[in-house]
Design an enzyme around this catalytic site. Structure first.
Site, PDB file in Angstrom:
ATOM      1  N   CYS A 171      16.940   4.935 -15.431  1.00 21.95           N
ATOM      2  CA  CYS A 171      16.369   4.402 -16.681  1.00 21.95           C
ATOM      3  C   CYS A 171      15.010   3.749 -16.459  1.00 21.95           C
ATOM      4  O   CYS A 171      14.320   3.415 -17.419  1.00 21.95           O
ATOM      5  CB  CYS A 171      17.349   3.431 -17.326  1.00 21.95           C
ATOM      6  SG  CYS A 171      18.979   4.144 -17.486  1.00 21.95           S
ATOM      7  N   HIS A 188      13.753  -0.484 -22.120  1.00 20.24           N
ATOM      8  CA  HIS A 188      14.719   0.620 -22.045  1.00 20.24           C
ATOM      9  C   HIS A 188      15.829   0.321 -23.055  1.00 20.24           C
ATOM     10  O   HIS A 188      16.337  -0.799 -23.121  1.00 20.24           O
ATOM     11  CB  HIS A 188      15.262   0.719 -20.624  1.00 20.24           C
ATOM     12  CG  HIS A 188      16.498   1.558 -20.523  1.00 20.24           C
ATOM     13  ND1 HIS A 188      16.573   2.816 -21.067  1.00 20.24           N
ATOM     14  CD2 HIS A 188      17.715   1.312 -19.957  1.00 20.24           C
ATOM     15  CE1 HIS A 188      17.780   3.305 -20.847  1.00 20.24           C
ATOM     16  NE2 HIS A 188      18.493   2.409 -20.182  1.00 20.24           N
ATOM     17  N   ASN A 206      21.613   5.292 -25.413  1.00 19.47           N
ATOM     18  CA  ASN A 206      20.876   5.155 -24.161  1.00 19.47           C
ATOM     19  C   ASN A 206      20.490   6.545 -23.651  1.00 19.47           C
ATOM     20  O   ASN A 206      21.358   7.317 -23.250  1.00 19.47           O
ATOM     21  CB  ASN A 206      21.776   4.418 -23.154  1.00 19.47           C
ATOM     22  CG  ASN A 206      21.138   4.232 -21.797  1.00 19.47           C
ATOM     23  OD1 ASN A 206      20.131   4.866 -21.478  1.00 19.47           O
ATOM     24  ND2 ASN A 206      21.734   3.378 -20.988  1.00 19.47           N
TER      25      ASN A 206
HETATM   26  O1  UT7 Z   1      20.866   2.276 -18.696  1.00 21.08           O
HETATM   27  C1  UT7 Z   1      21.317   1.183 -17.958  1.00 21.08           C
HETATM   28  C2  UT7 Z   1      22.730   1.292 -17.792  1.00 21.08           C
HETATM   29  N1  UT7 Z   1      23.701   0.688 -18.562  1.00 21.08           N
HETATM   30  C3  UT7 Z   1      23.745  -0.420 -19.307  1.00 21.08           C
HETATM   31  O2  UT7 Z   1      22.787  -1.018 -19.669  1.00 21.08           O
HETATM   32  C4  UT7 Z   1      25.091  -0.924 -19.678  1.00 21.08           C
HETATM   33  C5  UT7 Z   1      25.224  -2.403 -19.506  1.00 21.08           C
HETATM   34  N2  UT7 Z   1      26.536  -2.873 -19.907  1.00 21.08           N
HETATM   35  C6  UT7 Z   1      26.941  -2.918 -21.191  1.00 21.08           C
HETATM   36  O3  UT7 Z   1      26.175  -2.555 -22.070  1.00 21.08           O
HETATM   37  C7  UT7 Z   1      28.304  -3.461 -21.505  1.00 21.08           C
HETATM   38  O4  UT7 Z   1      28.880  -3.979 -20.329  1.00 21.08           O
HETATM   39  C8  UT7 Z   1      29.259  -2.401 -22.152  1.00 21.08           C
HETATM   40  C9  UT7 Z   1      28.767  -2.077 -23.552  1.00 21.08           C
HETATM   41  C10 UT7 Z   1      29.256  -1.142 -21.292  1.00 21.08           C
HETATM   42  C11 UT7 Z   1      30.669  -2.943 -22.230  1.00 21.08           C
HETATM   43  O5  UT7 Z   1      30.690  -4.141 -22.978  1.00 21.08           O
HETATM   44  P1  UT7 Z   1      31.523  -5.394 -22.427  1.00 21.08           P
HETATM   45  O6  UT7 Z   1      31.379  -6.473 -23.413  1.00 21.08           O
HETATM   46  O7  UT7 Z   1      31.029  -5.633 -21.033  1.00 21.08           O
HETATM   47  O8  UT7 Z   1      32.996  -4.857 -22.465  1.00 21.08           O
HETATM   48  P2  UT7 Z   1      34.032  -4.736 -21.259  1.00 21.08           P
HETATM   49  O9  UT7 Z   1      33.657  -3.626 -20.344  1.00 21.08           O
HETATM   50  O10 UT7 Z   1      34.218  -6.090 -20.662  1.00 21.08           O
HETATM   51  O11 UT7 Z   1      35.329  -4.313 -22.029  1.00 21.08           O
HETATM   52  C12 UT7 Z   1      35.963  -5.186 -22.981  1.00 21.08           C
HETATM   53  C13 UT7 Z   1      37.160  -4.469 -23.585  1.00 21.08           C
HETATM   54  C14 UT7 Z   1      38.085  -3.848 -22.542  1.00 21.08           C
HETATM   55  O12 UT7 Z   1      39.398  -4.000 -23.009  1.00 21.08           O
HETATM   56  P3  UT7 Z   1      40.363  -5.138 -22.435  1.00 21.08           P
HETATM   57  O13 UT7 Z   1      40.442  -4.871 -20.953  1.00 21.08           O
HETATM   58  O14 UT7 Z   1      39.686  -6.437 -22.751  1.00 21.08           O
HETATM   59  O15 UT7 Z   1      41.626  -4.929 -23.160  1.00 21.08           O
HETATM   60  C15 UT7 Z   1      37.731  -2.391 -22.562  1.00 21.08           C
HETATM   61  O16 UT7 Z   1      38.792  -1.565 -22.198  1.00 21.08           O
HETATM   62  O17 UT7 Z   1      36.707  -3.385 -24.402  1.00 21.08           O
HETATM   63  C16 UT7 Z   1      37.390  -2.182 -24.013  1.00 21.08           C
HETATM   64  N3  UT7 Z   1      36.500  -1.066 -24.263  1.00 21.08           N
HETATM   65  C17 UT7 Z   1      36.451  -0.435 -25.453  1.00 21.08           C
HETATM   66  N4  UT7 Z   1      37.121  -0.622 -26.598  1.00 21.08           N
HETATM   67  C18 UT7 Z   1      36.818   0.180 -27.629  1.00 21.08           C
HETATM   68  C19 UT7 Z   1      35.608  -0.496 -23.418  1.00 21.08           C
HETATM   69  N5  UT7 Z   1      34.972   0.510 -24.041  1.00 21.08           N
HETATM   70  C20 UT7 Z   1      35.469   0.565 -25.299  1.00 21.08           C
HETATM   71  C21 UT7 Z   1      35.207   1.373 -26.415  1.00 21.08           C
HETATM   72  N6  UT7 Z   1      35.889   1.150 -27.554  1.00 21.08           N
HETATM   73  N7  UT7 Z   1      34.270   2.356 -26.381  1.00 21.08           N
END
Ligand code: UT7
Length: 324
Positions: free
Chosen positions: A112, A251, A281
């Site tokens: 990215c 980005h 993204n």
């Molecule tokens: O290009 C550069 C690369 N990437 C990035 O910039 C990504 C950076 N990271 C992020 O943007 C965030 O960490 C995410 C958007 C990927 C995830 O958000 P988060 O607030 O960190 O969520 P999490 O991974 O801590 O997940 C929270 C909950 C989990 O459930 P439990 O374990 O709390 O029951 C996940 O299983 O959300 C769940 N979850 C979803 N639920 C519904 C994860 N993905 C999804 C989904 N829909 N698509």
């Protein structure tokens, strides 16, 4: 002494639009979760086109707008993590297709941060005085590397391409300062496209996943910590302040990351240009897609100073002060 003058931005995204609701038919997710956690509503996904097709489209538009011949291009740098093939480079496929017979061509993989790395590289070629006109493209078909059964990643990414045409100038300097870095110790935070060793003489075959995998939280924390520092480094190098900057074009990964960066820099979110709601993204393509959109909407005037800033796999990050 030659400098790099940016003479245009262009972009191309495929027509096939997939909404958050469409995704909720494939994995256990919802529009509400995706939008509130990321700011993304929809993304464009390729159907038949490859990364090279996107880049060819952008390159032709840049050349046409500038009213030059493809033969005037002597450098093509394409930033991508989703090349058509491991070899040849996608840049070479573009070079052949557009008839840029006088150009050298190669790909850059800095995820990215790729577009900023590619701009910086082109800048050094042009400053050498040996090259005149450079196409710098960011193009991705991330949908090919995403695991469509993994809801934590598949909702985040989109396909598309954007780019810039640069010319060597002894009168106008578009690239005023930069801060490019990498932290290879943390490479495992985002991986994709693993090549497995399956030669017939091995006792045990490797079966590591090909698909993109990400420690989202780790990347989130890395970005909110690193990007403000990188922006400040660029400002310091140029001896200016945020008041001198019209826009920061980050980005487009997650609106919450950008909110965190704005908070750390103690500036309004209005200073940031965001369009991830419509594209998701798109890795190396996200910054040039935004720049092309801003150009089309007359948001950028000659002399405006902006900062572009990328961050992602590697881990890599890269910020650059640009004078339009
Ligand atoms: O290009 C550069 C690369 N990437 C990035 O910039 C990504 C950076 N990271 C992020 O943007 C965030 O960490 C995410 C958007 C990927 C995830 O958000 P988060 O607030 O960190 O969520 P999490 O991974 O801590 O997940 C929270 C909950 C989990 O459930 P439990 O374990 O709390 O029951 C996940 O299983 O959300 C769940 N979850 C979803 N639920 C519904 C994860 N993905 C999804 C989904 N829909 N698509």
């Amino acid at each position: 002494m030659f400098c790099s003058k940016i003479i245009g931005f262009e972009s191309y995204t495929p027509e096939n639009i997939i909404t958050n609701d469409d995704l909720s038919n494939i994995v256990e997710t919802s529009d509400e979760w995706i939008y509130t956690r990321t700011g993304i509503s929809k993304r464009c996904l390729t159907t038949k086109e490859n990364t090279s097709d996107f880049a060819i489209n952008v390159s032709k538009k840049l050349i046409e707008n500038a009213n030059i011949s493809p033969k005037d291009i002597d450098l093509i740098i394409l930033a991508t993590i989703t090349p058509d093939y491991l070899t040849p480079s996608t840049a070479c496929i573009v070079q052949g297709a557009i008839g840029a017979t006088n150009a050298l061509a190669f790909d850059i993989n800095a995820a990215c941060s790729g577009f900023v790395y590619a701009l910086s590289t082109a800048d050094k070629f042009l400053k050498s005085g040996l090259y005149k006109n450079a196409l710098v493209i960011g193009a991705e078909t991330l949908s090919k590397t995403v695991d469509w059964s993994d809801r934590s990643t598949c909702v985040l990414f989109g396909d598309g391409s954007g780019g810039a045409l640069l010319t060597a100038s002894n009168q106008y300097n578009s690239i005023l300062a930069e801060d490019l870095k990498a932290d290879g110790v943390s490479w495992q935070a985002i991986t994709g496209g693993k090549l497995n060793n399956n030669n017939p003489f091995l006792k045990e075959k490797e079966e590591e996943a090909f698909y993109l995998q990400m420690d989202g939280r780790k990347v989130f924390n890395f970005a909110t910590k690193t990007v403000p520092k990188s922006i400040n480094n660029v400002l310091e190098k140029a001896n200016i302040t945020l008041d001198d900057i019209k826009y920061i074009v980050p980005h487009q990964a997650n609106s919450r990351i950008v909110e965190g960066v704005a908070k750390k820099l103690n500036i309004s979110l209005d200073k940031f240009y965001l369009n991830l709601e419509s594209y998701g993204n798109t890795s190396a393509a996200s910054i040039p897609i935004a720049l092309a959109e801003m150009t089309k909407n007359n948001l950028l005037k000659k002399g405006d100073k902006i900062i572009i800033t990328g961050f992602g796999a590697g881990l890599t990050w890269a910020s650059m002060l640009i004078q339009i």
